[in-house]
Design a protein around this motif. Structure first.
Motif, PDB file in Angstrom:
ATOM      1  N   ARG A  39      -1.768   2.529  -3.832  1.00  0.00           N
ATOM      2  CA  ARG A  39      -2.998   3.248  -3.455  1.00  0.00           C
ATOM      3  C   ARG A  39      -3.623   3.894  -4.689  1.00  0.00           C
ATOM      4  O   ARG A  39      -4.837   3.886  -4.870  1.00  0.00           O
ATOM      5  N   GLU A  40      -2.752   4.430  -5.551  1.00  0.00           N
ATOM      6  CA  GLU A  40      -3.225   5.057  -6.777  1.00  0.00           C
ATOM      7  C   GLU A  40      -3.898   4.022  -7.681  1.00  0.00           C
ATOM      8  O   GLU A  40      -4.935   4.278  -8.284  1.00  0.00           O
ATOM      9  N   HIS A  41      -3.285   2.846  -7.765  1.00  0.00           N
ATOM     10  CA  HIS A  41      -3.824   1.734  -8.555  1.00  0.00           C
ATOM     11  C   HIS A  41      -5.268   1.432  -8.114  1.00  0.00           C
ATOM     12  O   HIS A  41      -6.168   1.324  -8.939  1.00  0.00           O
ATOM     13  N   PHE A  42      -5.474   1.325  -6.815  1.00  0.00           N
ATOM     14  CA  PHE A  42      -6.812   0.982  -6.321  1.00  0.00           C
ATOM     15  C   PHE A  42      -7.776   2.160  -6.400  1.00  0.00           C
ATOM     16  O   PHE A  42      -8.973   1.966  -6.613  1.00  0.00           O
ATOM     17  N   ARG A  43      -7.246   3.353  -6.246  1.00  0.00           N
ATOM     18  CA  ARG A  43      -8.126   4.509  -6.407  1.00  0.00           C
ATOM     19  C   ARG A  43      -8.714   4.524  -7.820  1.00  0.00           C
ATOM     20  O   ARG A  43      -9.906   4.744  -8.016  1.00  0.00           O
ATOM     21  N   LYS A  44      -7.835   4.245  -8.814  1.00  0.00           N
ATOM     22  CA  LYS A  44      -8.289   4.213 -10.214  1.00  0.00           C
ATOM     23  C   LYS A  44      -9.355   3.144 -10.426  1.00  0.00           C
ATOM     24  O   LYS A  44     -10.360   3.373 -11.089  1.00  0.00           O
ATOM     25  N   ILE A  45      -9.116   1.943  -9.889  1.00  0.00           N
ATOM     26  CA  ILE A  45     -10.069   0.843 -10.044  1.00  0.00           C
ATOM     27  C   ILE A  45     -11.416   1.231  -9.420  1.00  0.00           C
ATOM     28  O   ILE A  45     -12.477   1.062 -10.027  1.00  0.00           O
ATOM     29  N   LEU A  46     -11.356   1.779  -8.210  1.00  0.00           N
ATOM     30  CA  LEU A  46     -12.588   2.132  -7.494  1.00  0.00           C
ATOM     31  C   LEU A  46     -13.360   3.228  -8.231  1.00  0.00           C
ATOM     32  O   LEU A  46     -14.590   3.150  -8.363  1.00  0.00           O
ATOM     33  N   LEU A  47     -12.639   4.220  -8.733  1.00  0.00           N
ATOM     34  CA  LEU A  47     -13.319   5.312  -9.438  1.00  0.00           C
ATOM     35  C   LEU A  47     -13.949   4.825 -10.736  1.00  0.00           C
ATOM     36  O   LEU A  47     -15.083   5.200 -11.065  1.00  0.00           O
ATOM     37  N   ALA A  48     -13.226   3.963 -11.463  1.00  0.00           N
ATOM     38  CA  ALA A  48     -13.763   3.425 -12.717  1.00  0.00           C
ATOM     39  C   ALA A  48     -14.995   2.564 -12.447  1.00  0.00           C
ATOM     40  O   ALA A  48     -15.992   2.615 -13.174  1.00  0.00           O
ATOM     41  N   TRP A  49     -14.927   1.787 -11.385  1.00  0.00           N
ATOM     42  CA  TRP A  49     -16.031   0.911 -11.002  1.00  0.00           C
ATOM     43  C   TRP A  49     -17.263   1.748 -10.639  1.00  0.00           C
ATOM     44  O   TRP A  49     -18.379   1.478 -11.060  1.00  0.00           O
ATOM     45  N   LYS A  50     -17.004   2.792  -9.854  1.00  0.00           N
ATOM     46  CA  LYS A  50     -18.099   3.666  -9.450  1.00  0.00           C
ATOM     47  C   LYS A  50     -18.756   4.328 -10.675  1.00  0.00           C
ATOM     48  O   LYS A  50     -19.978   4.383 -10.767  1.00  0.00           O
ATOM     49  N   ARG A  51     -17.919   4.770 -11.616  1.00  0.00           N
ATOM     50  CA  ARG A  51     -18.455   5.405 -12.816  1.00  0.00           C
ATOM     51  C   ARG A  51     -19.344   4.424 -13.587  1.00  0.00           C
ATOM     52  O   ARG A  51     -20.439   4.772 -14.029  1.00  0.00           O
ATOM     53  N   ASP A  52     -18.876   3.177 -13.726  1.00  0.00           N
ATOM     54  CA  ASP A  52     -19.678   2.144 -14.397  1.00  0.00           C
ATOM     55  C   ASP A  52     -21.028   1.948 -13.712  1.00  0.00           C
ATOM     56  O   ASP A  52     -22.060   1.836 -14.363  1.00  0.00           O
ATOM     57  N   MET A  64       0.810  -1.217   0.000  1.00  0.00           N
ATOM     58  CA  MET A  64       0.000   0.000   0.000  1.00  0.00           C
ATOM     59  C   MET A  64       0.848   1.273   0.000  1.00  0.00           C
ATOM     60  O   MET A  64       0.559   2.243   0.710  1.00  0.00           O
ATOM     61  N   ASN A  65       1.910   1.224  -0.803  1.00  0.00           N
ATOM     62  CA  ASN A  65       2.651   2.465  -1.017  1.00  0.00           C
ATOM     63  C   ASN A  65       1.822   3.379  -1.936  1.00  0.00           C
ATOM     64  O   ASN A  65       0.726   3.012  -2.366  1.00  0.00           O
ATOM     65  N   ALA A  66       2.348   4.537  -2.245  1.00  0.00           N
ATOM     66  CA  ALA A  66       1.579   5.526  -3.002  1.00  0.00           C
ATOM     67  C   ALA A  66       1.113   4.972  -4.351  1.00  0.00           C
ATOM     68  O   ALA A  66      -0.032   5.198  -4.764  1.00  0.00           O
ATOM     69  N   ALA A  67       1.983   4.218  -5.038  1.00  0.00           N
ATOM     70  CA  ALA A  67       1.641   3.691  -6.365  1.00  0.00           C
ATOM     71  C   ALA A  67       0.496   2.688  -6.268  1.00  0.00           C
ATOM     72  O   ALA A  67      -0.410   2.668  -7.113  1.00  0.00           O
ATOM     73  N   ASP A  77      -7.645   7.607   1.219  1.00  0.00           N
ATOM     74  CA  ASP A  77      -7.219   8.945   1.630  1.00  0.00           C
ATOM     75  C   ASP A  77      -6.690   8.958   3.058  1.00  0.00           C
ATOM     76  O   ASP A  77      -5.774   9.708   3.395  1.00  0.00           O
ATOM     77  N   ASP A  78      -7.293   8.112   3.908  1.00  0.00           N
ATOM     78  CA  ASP A  78      -6.885   8.053   5.317  1.00  0.00           C
ATOM     79  C   ASP A  78      -5.737   7.084   5.564  1.00  0.00           C
ATOM     80  O   ASP A  78      -5.346   6.864   6.720  1.00  0.00           O
ATOM     81  N   ASP A  79      -5.240   6.443   4.488  1.00  0.00           N
ATOM     82  CA  ASP A  79      -4.146   5.472   4.632  1.00  0.00           C
ATOM     83  C   ASP A  79      -4.552   4.202   5.373  1.00  0.00           C
ATOM     84  O   ASP A  79      -3.703   3.495   5.908  1.00  0.00           O
ATOM     85  N   ASP A  80      -5.837   3.916   5.456  1.00  0.00           N
ATOM     86  CA  ASP A  80      -6.301   2.698   6.134  1.00  0.00           C
ATOM     87  C   ASP A  80      -6.589   1.577   5.140  1.00  0.00           C
ATOM     88  O   ASP A  80      -6.841   0.446   5.532  1.00  0.00           O
ATOM     89  N   TYR A  81      -6.579   1.909   3.879  1.00  0.00           N
ATOM     90  CA  TYR A  81      -7.049   0.966   2.866  1.00  0.00           C
ATOM     91  C   TYR A  81      -6.142  -0.258   2.772  1.00  0.00           C
ATOM     92  O   TYR A  81      -4.920  -0.147   2.858  1.00  0.00           O
ATOM     93  N   GLY A  82      -6.778  -1.431   2.605  1.00  0.00           N
ATOM     94  CA  GLY A  82      -6.019  -2.649   2.328  1.00  0.00           C
ATOM     95  C   GLY A  82      -5.622  -3.440   3.553  1.00  0.00           C
ATOM     96  O   GLY A  82      -4.965  -4.469   3.432  1.00  0.00           O
ATOM     97  N   PHE A  83      -6.019  -2.971   4.744  1.00  0.00           N
ATOM     98  CA  PHE A  83      -5.728  -3.711   5.972  1.00  0.00           C
ATOM     99  C   PHE A  83      -7.034  -4.191   6.598  1.00  0.00           C
ATOM    100  O   PHE A  83      -8.032  -3.471   6.609  1.00  0.00           O
TER     101      PHE A  83
END
Ligand SMILES: [Zn+2]
Length: 143
Positions: free
Chosen positions: A29-42, A24-27, A99-105
């Motif tokens: 987190r960015e990867h999952f942010r993109k997936i989540l945003l694309a999923w939400k848009r769909d 869950m480094n910055a890259a 955003d809160d750095d809690d993601y993935g745990f």
């Protein structure tokens, strides 16, 4: 009807796991942010098209003999929409936790949920062990 609970229908490049980088480094987190945003848009598009479809159907209500089957179809679509709405809320929560750095745990035991599990189910908040346990408990309470 696609199963909207997971992302198997989505197109994205799985994150390379052999880089030895920190979980869950910055890259990542960015990867999952993109997936989540694309999923939400769909999903939002899906909800929009359901509403449009319901409106179109409603205007064809003239023939009473079709009514029963149409009402059945309506309630099915409304249930689907309700599920989608709940899922969108979960996606928002997941984005917040990035955003809160809690993601993935795992929120129960704190271990890493894992990149591949999150790619399959980006809204997962439990590791596979805690999830399995929770499902067993749920079944016992449900009976
Ligand atoms: Zn856990």
């Amino acid at each position: 009807m696609p199963n909207t609970d997971h992302t198997q229908f989505m197109q994205f490049q799985p994150y390379p796991l052999d880089t030895g980088e920190e979980y869950m480094n910055a890259a990542q987190r960015e990867h999952f942010r993109k997936i989540l945003l694309a999923w939400k848009r769909d999903l939002m598009e899906e909800v929009d098209s359901t509403i449009t479809h319901l409106k179109e159907e409603a205007s064809n209500f003239a023939d009473p003999s079709d009514r029963a089957s149409q009402e059945e179809e309506f309630s099915l679509e409304l249930r689907t929409r309700d599920r989608e709405r709940k899922l969108i809320r979960k996606i928002d929560e997941a984005i917040d936790s990035i955003d809160d750095d809690d993601y993935g745990f795992c929120e129960a035991c704190g271990v890493e949920i894992g990149i591949r599990r999150l790619e399959a189910r980006p809204t997962a908040t439990l590791c596979i062990d805690c999830k399995t346990l929770a499902e067993i408990k749920e079944k016992q309470i449900g009976r």
